[in-house]
Design an enzyme around this catalytic site. Structure first.
Site, PDB file in Angstrom:
ATOM      1  N   THR A  49       0.838  -1.198   0.000  1.00 48.25           N
ATOM      2  CA  THR A  49       0.000   0.000   0.000  1.00 48.25           C
ATOM      3  C   THR A  49       0.873   1.248   0.000  1.00 48.25           C
ATOM      4  O   THR A  49       0.567   2.240  -0.669  1.00 48.25           O
ATOM      5  CB  THR A  49      -0.954   0.004   1.202  1.00 48.25           C
ATOM      6  OG1 THR A  49      -1.750  -1.183   1.179  1.00 48.25           O
ATOM      7  CG2 THR A  49      -1.880   1.220   1.153  1.00 48.25           C
ATOM      8  N   HIS A  69       2.751   5.874  -2.735  1.00 47.02           N
ATOM      9  CA  HIS A  69       3.938   6.637  -3.123  1.00 47.02           C
ATOM     10  C   HIS A  69       3.930   6.925  -4.621  1.00 47.02           C
ATOM     11  O   HIS A  69       4.123   8.063  -5.053  1.00 47.02           O
ATOM     12  CB  HIS A  69       5.191   5.842  -2.746  1.00 47.02           C
ATOM     13  CG  HIS A  69       6.469   6.404  -3.284  1.00 47.02           C
ATOM     14  ND1 HIS A  69       7.334   7.164  -2.513  1.00 47.02           N
ATOM     15  CD2 HIS A  69       7.056   6.310  -4.506  1.00 47.02           C
ATOM     16  CE1 HIS A  69       8.383   7.514  -3.241  1.00 47.02           C
ATOM     17  NE2 HIS A  69       8.236   7.005  -4.456  1.00 47.02           N
ATOM     18  N   GLU A  70       3.698   5.899  -5.422  1.00 41.82           N
ATOM     19  CA  GLU A  70       3.679   6.083  -6.875  1.00 41.82           C
ATOM     20  C   GLU A  70       2.534   7.002  -7.293  1.00 41.82           C
ATOM     21  O   GLU A  70       2.668   7.795  -8.227  1.00 41.82           O
ATOM     22  CB  GLU A  70       3.566   4.732  -7.583  1.00 41.82           C
ATOM     23  CG  GLU A  70       4.748   3.802  -7.370  1.00 41.82           C
ATOM     24  CD  GLU A  70       6.073   4.421  -7.768  1.00 41.82           C
ATOM     25  OE1 GLU A  70       6.106   5.314  -8.633  1.00 41.82           O
ATOM     26  OE2 GLU A  70       7.102   4.015  -7.184  1.00 41.82           O
ATOM     27  N   HIS A  85       3.411  10.571  -7.258  1.00 42.39           N
ATOM     28  CA  HIS A  85       4.068  11.114  -8.457  1.00 42.39           C
ATOM     29  C   HIS A  85       3.040  11.653  -9.443  1.00 42.39           C
ATOM     30  O   HIS A  85       3.258  12.671 -10.098  1.00 42.39           O
ATOM     31  CB  HIS A  85       4.914  10.030  -9.140  1.00 42.39           C
ATOM     32  CG  HIS A  85       6.148   9.663  -8.393  1.00 42.39           C
ATOM     33  ND1 HIS A  85       7.013  10.596  -7.883  1.00 42.39           N
ATOM     34  CD2 HIS A  85       6.686   8.448  -8.085  1.00 42.39           C
ATOM     35  CE1 HIS A  85       8.022   9.988  -7.286  1.00 42.39           C
ATOM     36  NE2 HIS A  85       7.842   8.680  -7.391  1.00 42.39           N
ATOM     37  N   ASP A 125      10.458  12.221  -5.545  1.00 42.84           N
ATOM     38  CA  ASP A 125      11.029  11.340  -4.529  1.00 42.84           C
ATOM     39  C   ASP A 125      11.876  12.149  -3.553  1.00 42.84           C
ATOM     40  O   ASP A 125      12.464  13.175  -3.918  1.00 42.84           O
ATOM     41  CB  ASP A 125      11.932  10.281  -5.184  1.00 42.84           C
ATOM     42  CG  ASP A 125      11.138   9.250  -5.960  1.00 42.84           C
ATOM     43  OD1 ASP A 125      10.183   8.702  -5.393  1.00 42.84           O
ATOM     44  OD2 ASP A 125      11.488   8.988  -7.121  1.00 42.84           O
TER      45      ASP A 125
END
Length: 229
Positions: free
Chosen positions: A162, A167-168, A171, A177
């Site tokens: 998760t 996190h992705e 973006h 990052d």
């Protein structure tokens, strides 16, 4: 676009895309085992988390592409007289193994910010897919106004799935990052190590997304009433 057509085009997209490595997670309970992963050591996978100027450029290109697509739809809504409080970013899912993680991560983001909303649908701005890749998980633009998030099986055996997915998704919303950050920072990715399972953005990350997408709303509103001479 159907999931079958997404899969057919994925090979060509991945070949041209610049990757933004992320991190990964342990096998998730209550789901079928993921297909066998490539032989990639943890140290090799972690090495990809350092990032690069190319990765940063890919992240910005992905955000710009999604923002452009979302703004165009928002402008159409404004022209139709619809009052819109947030930019809607639409996604498709071609990653059944990570379905619950995708649902959780989009719900986390939707509850964390007000100026952008993630909604699953057919007229999508980006999509999630899955597989084996020595680079791990990443987000990338296809160069044609859309992008995709690739979720890697091998990483998901070591890092929280998760957290990877949220996190992705960060973006997509414009966040870069920051691997040197603490576990409380979602965009620190794999930096804090496998024991970090936090999947929520911190106050600074939420604030940055709000600022980015507030500009998206303003730009779309301006575009909706622009007339050429």
């Amino acid at each position: 676009m159907s999931h079958r057509r997404i899969l057919t085009s994925l090979a060509g997209l991945a070949a041209a895309a610049l990757a933004v490595p992320a991190f990964a997670a342990p096998t998730f309970a209550g789901t079928a085992p993921a297909p066998s992963a490539p032989s990639v050591s943890t140290s090799t996978t972690r090495a990809a988390y350092t990032g690069s100027p190319q990765d940063e450029a890919a992240t910005k290109a992905f955000y710009d592409a999604v923002m452009k697509s979302a703004r165009a739809k928002l402008a159409q809504q404004a022209k139709a007289g619809k009052k819109v409080a947030a930019v809607t970013v639409t996604y498709a899912v071609d990653a059944p193994t990570f379905r619950s993680q995708i649902n959780s991560s989009t719900s986390i983001w939707n509850s964390s910010v007000d100026n952008v909303t993630l909604v699953e649908g057919s007229n999508y701005d980006f999509y999630y897919t899955e597989g084996n890749d020595p680079r791990g998980s990443y987000a990338s633009t296809d160069g044609h106004g859309r992008g995709y998030i690739f979720l890697d099986y091998a990483q998901s055996q070591t890092y929280d799935p998760t957290r990877i997915t949220a996190h992705e998704t960060g973006h997509v919303l414009g966040l870069p990052d920051h691997y040197s950050g603490p576990c409380s920072e979602l965009m620190s990715g794999g930096g804090p190590g496998p024991s970090c399972t936090n999947a929520y953005p911190d106050a600074n990350e939420r604030s940055r997304v709000e600022r980015l997408w507030a500009n998206g709303i303003a730009s779309a509103a301006t575009a909706a009433f622009h007339t050429s001479k």
